[in-house]
Design a protein around this motif. Structure first.
Motif, PDB file in Angstrom:
ATOM      1  N   ASP A  10       0.819  -1.217   0.000  1.00  0.00           N
ATOM      2  CA  ASP A  10       0.000   0.000   0.000  1.00  0.00           C
ATOM      3  C   ASP A  10       0.854   1.269   0.000  1.00  0.00           C
ATOM      4  O   ASP A  10       0.532   2.245  -0.685  1.00  0.00           O
ATOM      5  CB  ASP A  10      -0.953   0.012   1.197  1.00  0.00           C
ATOM      6  CG  ASP A  10      -2.145  -0.896   1.005  1.00  0.00           C
ATOM      7  OD1 ASP A  10      -2.249  -1.538  -0.055  1.00  0.00           O
ATOM      8  OD2 ASP A  10      -2.985  -0.966   1.912  1.00  0.00           O
ATOM      9  N   VAL A  28      -8.041   5.943  -1.777  1.00  0.00           N
ATOM     10  CA  VAL A  28      -8.745   4.666  -1.941  1.00  0.00           C
ATOM     11  C   VAL A  28      -7.712   3.564  -2.125  1.00  0.00           C
ATOM     12  O   VAL A  28      -6.829   3.671  -2.983  1.00  0.00           O
ATOM     13  CB  VAL A  28      -9.704   4.704  -3.150  1.00  0.00           C
ATOM     14  CG1 VAL A  28     -10.394   3.359  -3.328  1.00  0.00           C
ATOM     15  CG2 VAL A  28     -10.740   5.811  -2.984  1.00  0.00           C
ATOM     16  N   SER A  29      -7.816   2.527  -1.307  1.00  0.00           N
ATOM     17  CA  SER A  29      -6.938   1.362  -1.454  1.00  0.00           C
ATOM     18  C   SER A  29      -7.799   0.126  -1.705  1.00  0.00           C
ATOM     19  O   SER A  29      -8.951   0.056  -1.280  1.00  0.00           O
ATOM     20  CB  SER A  29      -6.055   1.179  -0.219  1.00  0.00           C
ATOM     21  OG  SER A  29      -6.827   1.112   0.954  1.00  0.00           O
ATOM     22  N   HIS A  30      -7.220  -0.847  -2.397  1.00  0.00           N
ATOM     23  CA  HIS A  30      -7.953  -2.043  -2.830  1.00  0.00           C
ATOM     24  C   HIS A  30      -7.446  -3.265  -2.070  1.00  0.00           C
ATOM     25  O   HIS A  30      -6.232  -3.450  -1.924  1.00  0.00           O
ATOM     26  CB  HIS A  30      -7.774  -2.236  -4.337  1.00  0.00           C
ATOM     27  CG  HIS A  30      -8.253  -1.045  -5.116  1.00  0.00           C
ATOM     28  ND1 HIS A  30      -9.536  -0.925  -5.567  1.00  0.00           N
ATOM     29  CD2 HIS A  30      -7.624   0.101  -5.477  1.00  0.00           C
ATOM     30  CE1 HIS A  30      -9.678   0.232  -6.201  1.00  0.00           C
ATOM     31  NE2 HIS A  30      -8.526   0.881  -6.144  1.00  0.00           N
ATOM     32  N   LYS A  95     -13.666  -8.899  -2.466  1.00  0.00           N
ATOM     33  CA  LYS A  95     -12.896  -7.703  -2.772  1.00  0.00           C
ATOM     34  C   LYS A  95     -13.609  -6.507  -2.156  1.00  0.00           C
ATOM     35  O   LYS A  95     -14.840  -6.475  -2.093  1.00  0.00           O
ATOM     36  CB  LYS A  95     -12.770  -7.517  -4.280  1.00  0.00           C
ATOM     37  CG  LYS A  95     -11.913  -8.580  -4.933  1.00  0.00           C
ATOM     38  CD  LYS A  95     -11.793  -8.339  -6.419  1.00  0.00           C
ATOM     39  CE  LYS A  95     -10.908  -9.413  -7.032  1.00  0.00           C
ATOM     40  NZ  LYS A  95     -10.696  -9.187  -8.471  1.00  0.00           N
ATOM     41  N   THR A  97     -12.814  -1.983  -1.151  1.00  0.00           N
ATOM     42  CA  THR A  97     -11.914  -0.825  -1.125  1.00  0.00           C
ATOM     43  C   THR A  97     -12.055  -0.144   0.222  1.00  0.00           C
ATOM     44  O   THR A  97     -13.121  -0.180   0.847  1.00  0.00           O
ATOM     45  CB  THR A  97     -12.241   0.191  -2.240  1.00  0.00           C
ATOM     46  OG1 THR A  97     -13.598   0.599  -2.121  1.00  0.00           O
ATOM     47  CG2 THR A  97     -11.983  -0.394  -3.613  1.00  0.00           C
ATOM     48  N   HIS A  99     -11.731   3.556   1.882  1.00  0.00           N
ATOM     49  CA  HIS A  99     -11.671   4.991   1.604  1.00  0.00           C
ATOM     50  C   HIS A  99     -11.244   5.680   2.892  1.00  0.00           C
ATOM     51  O   HIS A  99     -11.866   5.487   3.936  1.00  0.00           O
ATOM     52  CB  HIS A  99     -13.040   5.502   1.158  1.00  0.00           C
ATOM     53  CG  HIS A  99     -13.496   4.891  -0.129  1.00  0.00           C
ATOM     54  ND1 HIS A  99     -14.022   5.643  -1.146  1.00  0.00           N
ATOM     55  CD2 HIS A  99     -13.503   3.607  -0.572  1.00  0.00           C
ATOM     56  CE1 HIS A  99     -14.331   4.848  -2.154  1.00  0.00           C
ATOM     57  NE2 HIS A  99     -14.027   3.608  -1.822  1.00  0.00           N
TER      58      HIS A  99
END
Length: 184
Positions: A10, A28-30, A95, A97, A99
């Motif tokens: 990340d 935003v990270s996944h 999955k 995300t 925020h």
């Protein structure tokens, strides 16, 4: 155990993204829910939700220039409170995300929010954090941090719901769970 591989992934990804332009821009990270993220009910462990939010906060700090400033000034970052609202289960291999964004600050704390969303836009959880930047182990005024980042030292307006949380939290007894019978 802290997810160091996720952390480094990340941070490296955040370093490749453009810097955040405004104080309250969202990072935003996944993510994927892995088997080691689960509790005995086959959903993401509540502690892991907080840890993955930590990852979002570090990436947010990276993109906002805070990590570099912390090292330059020899400051530290500490969490000073949180409230979590869980609404949907995150299960294996889903999955989602995360925020992450800073919202506002007072003379001691910066208030941040994190939320996890599924690809269809459904929110799984939402966290409000209170963080402090420390110098010599003492919280400093976040306006100094803003100035160090080249930002306006005046906080954006406090949303009513954050102000209500701050006011409610101030009513909590400290130290907690004191038995009045033992005090006599």
């Amino acid at each position: 155990m802290f997810p160091f591989i996720r952390f480094f992934k990340d941070i490296l990804m955040a370093r490749r993204l453009p810097p955040l332009e405004n104080f309250n821009d969202t990072h935003v990270s996944h993510h994927i829910c892995w088997p080691w993220d689960l509790d005995m009910f086959a959903e993401m462990n509540n502690g892991r939700v907080l840890t993955i939010s930590d990852l979002g906060r570090f990436a947010l700090a990276q993109r906002g220039g805070l990590i570099a400033l912390l090292f330059k000034k020899k400051w530290a970052l500490a969490m000073a409170g949180a409230t979590v609202r869980y609404r949907k289960r995150i299960t294996i291999f889903q999955k989602f995300t995360t925020h992450s964004r800073a919202v506002c600050w007072d003379d001691r704390f910066i208030y941040l929010e994190h939320a996890m969303f599924f690809p269809d836009g459904t929110c799984a959880n939402h966290i409000l954090y209170r963080a402090a930047v420390l110098e010599n182990r003492k919280a400093i005024d976040p306006a100094r941090v803003a100035e160090g980042l080249g930002r306006d030292p005046v906080s954006p307006p406090f949303p009513d719901w954050i102000k209500a949380w701050v006011d409610a939290d101030a009513q909590r007894p400290w130290p907690p769970m004191q038995d009045p019978a033992q005090d006599s």
